[in-house]
Design an enzyme around this catalytic site. Sequence first.
Site, PDB file in Angstrom:
ATOM      1  N   CYS A  87     -36.198 114.450 -22.031  1.00 24.53           N
ATOM      2  CA  CYS A  87     -36.486 113.337 -21.119  1.00 24.53           C
ATOM      3  C   CYS A  87     -36.314 113.710 -19.651  1.00 24.53           C
ATOM      4  O   CYS A  87     -37.208 113.494 -18.829  1.00 24.53           O
ATOM      5  CB  CYS A  87     -35.674 112.098 -21.481  1.00 24.53           C
ATOM      6  N   HIS A 136     -30.756 108.672 -21.202  1.00 21.80           N
ATOM      7  CA  HIS A 136     -32.218 108.724 -21.341  1.00 21.80           C
ATOM      8  C   HIS A 136     -32.892 108.237 -20.068  1.00 21.80           C
ATOM      9  O   HIS A 136     -32.431 107.298 -19.422  1.00 21.80           O
ATOM     10  CB  HIS A 136     -32.689 107.905 -22.533  1.00 21.80           C
ATOM     11  N   HIS A 148     -42.368 108.695 -21.167  1.00 23.84           N
ATOM     12  CA  HIS A 148     -41.155 109.484 -21.373  1.00 23.84           C
ATOM     13  C   HIS A 148     -41.303 110.446 -22.535  1.00 23.84           C
ATOM     14  O   HIS A 148     -42.272 110.402 -23.289  1.00 23.84           O
ATOM     15  CB  HIS A 148     -39.955 108.550 -21.597  1.00 23.84           C
TER      16      HIS A 148
END
Length: 172
Positions: A87, A136, A148
């Site tokens: 990420c 994240h 993402h």
Amino acid sequence: RTELGKKKKEVQGKLADAQKLLNSLTAQERAALQADQARASRDSMRNALNGSTASASGRAGAAFAAAQSVIGSPYVYGASGPSSFDCSGLTSWAYAQAGVSIPRTSQAQANAGTRIYSQSDLKVGDLVLFYGDLHHIGLYAGNGQVLHAPHTGASVRYESIGNMPFQFGVRI
């Protein structure tokens, strides 16, 4: 260094456990999982492209365009592109393509710009952070979507921002 070494071993252990679980799947289960991932990516992309999305501009626009160019690239923990990403590797790589250097980890990226606490104030290309420990991160895609690299077994894709616990955005 000792603490980092312990954390690294812990993460490697979790990755090994996840890989064992994936390896234990039957061919039919694996195919079903891949089909679910592909369907999620298609549905998310269709949702992201429907309705109005504010256009990105400047370096955020360039970073977002870079991230769009790698949709479908596989998630690999610790990867920073150009063929696979985690990420924060995706977000740091995307901004690097726009000529902007940001830190490598999601926690450090959380402090790389101006925080935005209301989802309604987000603009395309803003960083969006999730979960209480900020583990994240993605790029806001407009229309309630995030672009993402979600997790092992998935690829870079659009997804609803509401699918994860949003903490705040960061405008670079």
